[in-house]
Scaffold this motif. Structure first.
Motif, PDB file in Angstrom:
ATOM      1  N   LEU A   1      28.852  33.691  36.594  1.00 34.36           N
ATOM      2  CA  LEU A   1      28.518  34.954  35.957  1.00 34.36           C
ATOM      3  C   LEU A   1      29.562  36.023  36.241  1.00 34.36           C
ATOM      4  O   LEU A   1      29.942  36.793  35.348  1.00 34.36           O
ATOM      5  N   VAL A   2      30.032  36.098  37.488  1.00 32.44           N
ATOM      6  CA  VAL A   2      31.017  37.117  37.846  1.00 32.44           C
ATOM      7  C   VAL A   2      32.320  36.900  37.082  1.00 32.44           C
ATOM      8  O   VAL A   2      32.898  37.843  36.528  1.00 32.44           O
ATOM      9  N   VAL A   3      32.785  35.646  37.029  1.00 29.52           N
ATOM     10  CA  VAL A   3      34.036  35.358  36.323  1.00 29.52           C
ATOM     11  C   VAL A   3      33.876  35.581  34.826  1.00 29.52           C
ATOM     12  O   VAL A   3      34.756  36.145  34.173  1.00 29.52           O
ATOM     13  N   ALA A   4      32.743  35.160  34.267  1.00 29.64           N
ATOM     14  CA  ALA A   4      32.519  35.328  32.832  1.00 29.64           C
ATOM     15  C   ALA A   4      32.477  36.793  32.452  1.00 29.64           C
ATOM     16  O   ALA A   4      33.089  37.219  31.461  1.00 29.64           O
ATOM     17  N   GLN A   5      31.765  37.602  33.232  1.00 19.58           N
ATOM     18  CA  GLN A   5      31.659  39.022  32.916  1.00 19.58           C
ATOM     19  C   GLN A   5      33.018  39.705  32.996  1.00 19.58           C
ATOM     20  O   GLN A   5      33.387  40.503  32.136  1.00 19.58           O
TER      21      GLN A   5
ATOM     22  N   ALA B   1      38.906  37.924  39.341  1.00 24.52           N
ATOM     23  CA  ALA B   1      37.605  37.393  39.734  1.00 24.52           C
ATOM     24  C   ALA B   1      37.714  35.933  40.156  1.00 24.52           C
ATOM     25  O   ALA B   1      37.101  35.510  41.148  1.00 24.52           O
ATOM     26  N   ALA B   2      38.495  35.144  39.424  1.00 24.17           N
ATOM     27  CA  ALA B   2      38.681  33.733  39.782  1.00 24.17           C
ATOM     28  C   ALA B   2      39.330  33.599  41.151  1.00 24.17           C
ATOM     29  O   ALA B   2      38.937  32.740  41.960  1.00 24.17           O
TER      30      ALA B   2
ATOM     31  N   ALA C   1      25.346  39.959  35.956  1.00 22.00           N
ATOM     32  CA  ALA C   1      26.146  40.152  37.154  1.00 22.00           C
ATOM     33  C   ALA C   1      26.467  41.629  37.287  1.00 22.00           C
ATOM     34  O   ALA C   1      26.671  42.328  36.299  1.00 22.00           O
ATOM     35  N   PRO C   2      26.526  42.152  38.513  1.00 23.59           N
ATOM     36  CA  PRO C   2      26.814  43.562  38.698  1.00 23.59           C
ATOM     37  C   PRO C   2      28.209  43.906  38.209  1.00 23.59           C
ATOM     38  O   PRO C   2      29.137  43.127  38.326  1.00 23.59           O
ATOM     39  N   THR C   3      28.334  45.083  37.650  1.00 21.61           N
ATOM     40  CA  THR C   3      29.629  45.526  37.151  1.00 21.61           C
ATOM     41  C   THR C   3      30.451  46.106  38.286  1.00 21.61           C
ATOM     42  O   THR C   3      29.944  46.488  39.335  1.00 21.61           O
ATOM     43  N   ALA C   4      31.756  46.199  38.059  1.00 15.75           N
ATOM     44  CA  ALA C   4      32.646  46.751  39.073  1.00 15.75           C
ATOM     45  C   ALA C   4      33.908  47.226  38.403  1.00 15.75           C
ATOM     46  O   ALA C   4      34.295  46.728  37.354  1.00 15.75           O
ATOM     47  N   ALA C   5      34.541  48.191  38.996  1.00 14.53           N
ATOM     48  CA  ALA C   5      35.821  48.652  38.505  1.00 14.53           C
ATOM     49  C   ALA C   5      36.855  47.575  38.755  1.00 14.53           C
ATOM     50  O   ALA C   5      36.632  46.641  39.528  1.00 14.53           O
ATOM     51  N   ARG C   6      37.999  47.704  38.102  1.00 15.79           N
ATOM     52  CA  ARG C   6      39.008  46.660  38.191  1.00 15.79           C
ATOM     53  C   ARG C   6      39.408  46.379  39.631  1.00 15.79           C
ATOM     54  O   ARG C   6      39.561  45.229  40.024  1.00 15.79           O
ATOM     55  N   ARG C   7      39.615  47.431  40.418  1.00 18.11           N
ATOM     56  CA  ARG C   7      40.046  47.210  41.798  1.00 18.11           C
ATOM     57  C   ARG C   7      38.971  46.542  42.637  1.00 18.11           C
ATOM     58  O   ARG C   7      39.263  45.976  43.698  1.00 18.11           O
ATOM     59  N   GLY C   8      37.703  46.597  42.173  1.00 14.40           N
ATOM     60  CA  GLY C   8      36.642  45.968  42.941  1.00 14.40           C
ATOM     61  C   GLY C   8      36.250  44.588  42.452  1.00 14.40           C
ATOM     62  O   GLY C   8      35.350  43.979  43.025  1.00 14.40           O
TER      63      GLY C   8
ATOM     64  N   ALA D   1      33.812  39.379  43.522  1.00 17.77           N
ATOM     65  CA  ALA D   1      33.842  37.928  43.371  1.00 17.77           C
ATOM     66  C   ALA D   1      33.896  37.231  44.728  1.00 17.77           C
ATOM     67  O   ALA D   1      33.204  36.227  44.957  1.00 17.77           O
ATOM     68  N   PHE D   2      34.703  37.758  45.639  1.00 16.43           N
ATOM     69  CA  PHE D   2      34.814  37.183  46.990  1.00 16.43           C
ATOM     70  C   PHE D   2      33.456  37.202  47.692  1.00 16.43           C
ATOM     71  O   PHE D   2      33.026  36.195  48.268  1.00 16.43           O
ATOM     72  N   ALA D   3      32.777  38.354  47.650  1.00 17.59           N
ATOM     73  CA  ALA D   3      31.485  38.469  48.325  1.00 17.59           C
ATOM     74  C   ALA D   3      30.449  37.558  47.687  1.00 17.59           C
ATOM     75  O   ALA D   3      29.610  36.963  48.383  1.00 17.59           O
ATOM     76  N   THR D   4      30.481  37.427  46.367  1.00 19.77           N
ATOM     77  CA  THR D   4      29.524  36.562  45.674  1.00 19.77           C
ATOM     78  C   THR D   4      29.680  35.112  46.105  1.00 19.77           C
ATOM     79  O   THR D   4      28.694  34.417  46.387  1.00 19.77           O
ATOM     80  N   ALA D   5      30.936  34.631  46.156  1.00 22.22           N
ATOM     81  CA  ALA D   5      31.174  33.236  46.540  1.00 22.22           C
ATOM     82  C   ALA D   5      30.921  33.003  48.023  1.00 22.22           C
ATOM     83  O   ALA D   5      30.374  31.964  48.408  1.00 22.22           O
ATOM     84  N   ALA D   6      31.316  33.962  48.860  1.00 22.06           N
ATOM     85  CA  ALA D   6      31.168  33.782  50.310  1.00 22.06           C
ATOM     86  C   ALA D   6      29.715  33.812  50.749  1.00 22.06           C
ATOM     87  O   ALA D   6      29.387  33.298  51.823  1.00 22.06           O
TER      88      ALA D   6
END
Length: 213
Positions: free
Chosen positions: A29-33, A46-47, A109-116, A121-126
């Motif tokens: 979801l994070v990568v797709a969004q 995100a990947a 999936a929660p939205t985020a600015a580009r820098r975030g 993505a890191f926090a979601t996978a970890a």
């Protein structure tokens, strides 16, 4: 001279993890969004975050599991648990596909600015509990079998590589119009094939355990 990394166990591990990663979930979801957003390179960021978080989670989980002393009963329980996990993930994927479209909608999936994007993505996978259960049960289960040479660093590196290739390819594909249309049309077929593969792998492991006892 260090022992060479066993190729067959890593290939088996990579193949199974690839099927798990390909199913829709928080990482997907994070990568797709991010890929479908107008922000350039957000999907690739995100990947990269997913691959880094999954690799770190694998390293920590596998390192902890590798500290467990040899215990035949624990190894047998882990093998049964791992087979059950494959059946659970595959079965849930098929059930999700069988639901009507209105009730099968995945949480946004929660939205985020580009820098975030990378951090999100890191926090979601970890923090993915299914991945953690997969990594730990796979290593403990394999220690009594032919995959006993599978080390935590090698497995974690494999997770990073598989996640980077899969989610990187997904980000690129979702950013291209033609493949985005193809994926939208045949995604359910691909998900069903992957789910059936997980169910077959879990069933084969359970049969192997039952015939060995």
């Amino acid at each position: 001279m260090p022992d060479p990394v066993p190729t067959a166990p890593l290939l088996a591990f990579a193949t199974t993890y690839m099927m798990l990663a390909a199913l829709p979930g928080p990482n997907f979801l994070v990568v797709a969004q991010a890929s479908l957003s107008p922000r350039p390179r957000a999907g690739i960021l995100a990947a990269a975050g997913i691959a880094t978080g999954a690799g770190l989670l694998a390293l920590l989980t596998l390192s902890l599991a590798s500290r467990l002393g040899p215990d035949p009963a624990m190894a047998l329980a882990a093998q049964a648990g791992f087979a059950g996990l494959l059946l659970l993930v595959g079965g849930r994927a098929l059930m999700r596909l069988a639901r009507p479209a209105s009730s099968a909608a995945s949480p946004r999936a929660p939205t985020a600015a580009r820098r975030g994007v990378f951090v999100l993505a890191f926090a979601t996978a970890a923090a993915n509990p299914v991945s953690a259960a997969f990594f730990g049960s796979y290593l403990v289960a394999s220690r009594s079998g032919s995959d006993a040479g599978l080390s935590a660093p090698a497995a974690a590196g494999t997770v990073f590589l598989v996640a980077a290739l899969w989610f990187g390819a997904l980000a690129w594909a979702l950013s291209a119009g033609p493949f985005r249309s193809f994926l939208g049309r045949y995604r359910d077929v691909l998900d069903a094939a992957i789910a059936l593969g997980l169910l077959m792998a879990g069933t084969a492991m359970l049969v192997r355990l039952l015939t060995a006892t």
